[in-house]
Design an enzyme around this catalytic site. Structure first.
Site, short mmCIF file in Angstrom:
data_model
loop_
_atom_site.label_atom_id
_atom_site.label_comp_id
_atom_site.label_asym_id
_atom_site.label_seq_id
_atom_site.Cartn_x
_atom_site.Cartn_y
_atom_site.Cartn_z
N GLU A 332 -0.58 4.47 7.77
CA GLU A 332 -1.48 5.22 6.89
C GLU A 332 -2.68 5.71 7.70
OE1 GLU A 332 -1.33 4.26 2.40
OE2 GLU A 332 -3.33 3.65 3.02
N HIS A 363 20.24 -10.98 13.72
CA HIS A 363 21.56 -10.93 13.08
C HIS A 363 21.76 -9.67 12.24
CE1 HIS A 363 22.62 -14.98 14.39
NE2 HIS A 363 21.35 -15.29 14.17
N LYS A 472 0.68 11.07 -5.23
CA LYS A 472 0.21 10.54 -6.52
C LYS A 472 -0.04 11.68 -7.50
CE LYS A 472 -2.48 6.69 -4.57
NZ LYS A 472 -3.83 6.22 -4.30
O1 LIG Z 1 -6.85 -0.33 -4.06
P1 LIG Z 1 -6.32 0.85 -4.77
O2 LIG Z 1 -7.40 1.86 -5.07
O3 LIG Z 1 -5.55 0.48 -5.99
O4 LIG Z 1 -5.33 1.61 -3.78
C1 LIG Z 1 -4.17 0.99 -3.33
C2 LIG Z 1 -3.65 1.65 -2.08
O5 LIG Z 1 -3.40 3.01 -2.30
C3 LIG Z 1 -3.73 3.76 -1.13
O6 LIG Z 1 -4.83 4.55 -1.42
C4 LIG Z 1 -2.70 4.71 -0.73
O7 LIG Z 1 -1.51 4.03 -0.49
C5 LIG Z 1 -4.04 2.73 -0.07
O8 LIG Z 1 -4.88 3.19 0.93
C6 LIG Z 1 -4.60 1.64 -0.90
O9 LIG Z 1 -4.62 0.44 -0.21
#
Ligand SMILES: O=P(O)(O)OC[C@H]1O[C@](O)(CO)[C@@H](O)[C@@H]1O
EC number: 5.3.1.9
Length: 496
Positions: A332, A363, A472
């Site tokens: 990330e 394995h 998202k």
């Molecule tokens: O802590 P939050 O805001 O729920 O986000 C969870 C995760 O989602 C992200 O923004 C994207 O995967 C991560 O950086 C973060 O750890």
């Protein structure tokens, strides 16, 4: 600025030389010609040793590699990080997670830490009167604390800690069947307090716990208002600052459930070990540092040998989750296609990081790694000491680690072709004297700094994740469309 770009031109020249020299030398030859190679190609710090002698890299190439921190002016870049400069320009944020573990933090940070440790202690000791704790969080709000809880658990907690991340209705229902709402606590860990997976399960827990939810729920978050609006008592909100990146949030109140599992004093030792890594990084951001050497090793694999993967293989079973944790931290952070000035990168950035438990992987995937047509570099991680009385088992783990390192590096050149192993496959070996809480804190913070080193070498922002945000955004819209339609496989073919 002129100085920096002159230094960068010089750095590019060194990288070009490294690459052009790079029909990689044979590691077996290098060992034959250089009996001191093991000692010369390793770094020892705080009970850890990184041995990079089995990487195809001769002394002149190694010297160029070790000089890169000076050439890219790593020291002022590290100073900028610790001084709170904006290292995340796309979100105009510094990255000050080091303050979450230092003893010289501000009174506000220390108060947040005390609040978190006090709760961890009440849960761990049983004084909270709970038998079970459900931690809901995903990504950085899950991977770090789960790794720490798994690695440092000594089976002495009064609560059983359960971890919920992805939306898995069957697992959720199975878990609830084992729990009593009056004796169960829930920690909702989310920096934003808006992540879909976390909030969906938090809502379901709230319904299931009913009248017990108010007394038995806590939030670890940078968004206090949202947590309170959700129904968390203000005094049950464990806040942390907004400049804490999700994948750097283990050290904040997001770690509370790990603290409940391992106890507040072990968690404090973890923080202290991480703070030692911070001091070491500030003192000597050069090749004498584990963090810098880890960064340079990954740089060499990715940019100089052009290898697109990195396997993190744990021969210390307590570190079984290290690969998962590093997958997020590294990918990330460094999975970017443009530099800090938004120009496309001319060289590849992040490797695909994966991992697991050493002898399990032996394995499953190791056959392909030994004899397949592609080369995949590995980091083998182990420890010398056993903490559970199975001394021979630990020795067996170590023997496997060393055997695999030898087989990858040396290969096998006799017998029928199907018996031969090409060798010269790059392997780093990372060993701890003993996996104490301090040692784990030191290691994880060192990996964070290694990621920063890589971001300076590659000139990219290690602290944003716009690709994830786009996914998202799209999912929210698609969900709405799906909800309005009867689902069928035919309708979903080619959904765009
Ligand atoms: O802590 P939050 O805001 O729920 O986000 C969870 C995760 O989602 C992200 O923004 C994207 O995967 C991560 O950086 C973060 O750890």
């Amino acid at each position: 600025m002129a100085l920096l770009s002159a230094a960068r031109d010089d750095y590019k020249e060194v990288c070009r030389v490294l690459r052009e020299n790079n029909s990689p030398p044979e590691v077996a030859d290098l060992f034959r010609r250089d009996p001191d190679r093991g000692a010369a190609f390793s770094v020892l710090q705080q009970g850890w040793m990184l041995d990079y002698s089995r990487i195809p890299l001769d002394r002149p190439q190694r010297d160029l590699l070790l000089d890169l921190p000076r050439r890219v002016q790593l020291r002022p870049a590290v100073d900028r990080l610790f001084d709170g400069a904006i290292v995340n320009p796309s979100e105009a944020q510094p990255a000050l997670h080091m303050q979450l573990r230092g003893q010289d933090a501000s009174p506000e940070r220390l108060a947040e830490r005390r609040q978190m440790l006090a709760l961890a202690d009440r849960l761990h000791s049983g004084r909270a009167g709970l038998t079970d704790l459900v931690h809901i969080g995903i990504g950085g709000s899950d991977l770090g604390p789960r790794l720490v809880a798994d690695a440092l658990d000594e089976d002495d907690s009064a609560v059983r800690v359960h971890w919920l991340s992805t939306l898995d209705g069957r697992r959720f229902e199975r878990l609830l069947r084992q729990l009593d709402p009056a004796r169960t606590g829930v920690v909702i860990a989310s920096k934003s307090f808006s992540t879909e997976e976390t909030m969906t399960q938090a809502e379901a827990m709230r319904v299931w716990m009913g009248k017990d939810f108010e007394a038995g729920s806590w939030a670890s978050t940078a968004n206090v208002d949202r947590a309170v609006a959700f129904g968390i008592r203000p005094e049950h909100v464990l806040p942390f600052p907004v400049w804490t990146g999700g994948r750097y949030s283990l050290w904040s109140s997001v770690g509370v459930s790990a603290g409940a599992q391992i106890g507040s004093s072990r968690f404090e030792e973890l923080l202290a070990g991480a703070a030692v890594a911070d001091q070491a990084m500030q003192r000597a951001p050069d090749a004498s540092s584990l963090a810098v050497m880890l960064g340079l090793m990954i740089h060499y694999f990715r940019r100089e040998l052009a290898l697109p993967t990195l396997g993190v293989v744990a021969y210390e079973p307590r570190l079984a989750l290290l690969g998962d944790y590093l997958q997020q931290l590294v990918m990330e952070s460094l999975g970017k296609g443009v530099d800090l000035t938004d120009q496309p990168l001319a060289q590849p950035s992040v490797p695909l990081v994966y991992g697991g438990r050493g002898t399990d992987l032996q394995h499953s995937i190791f056959q392909a790694l030994h004899q397949g047509t592609d080369t995949h570099p590995l980091l083998l991680v182990g420890s010398l000491a056993d903490s559970h009385g199975h001394v021979e088992w630990q020795q067996a783990q170590l023997a496997h680690l060393l055997a695999q390192a030898a087989a990858f590096a040396r290969g096998r050149h006799d017998g029928a072709p199907h018996r031969r192993l090409p060798g010269n496959r790059p392997v780093g070996v990372l060993l701890a004297e003993r996996l104490t809480p301090e040692a784990l804190g030191f290691l994880l913070a060192s990996f964070e700094h290694a990621v920063y080193v890589l971001s300076v070498l590659w000139q990219i922002n290690a602290y944003d994740q716009w690709g994830v945000e786009e996914g998202k955004r799209l999912a929210a819209g698609i969900r709405q469309r799906l909800a309005n339609d009867a689902l069928s496989l035919e309708k979903l073919a080619g959904f765009f």
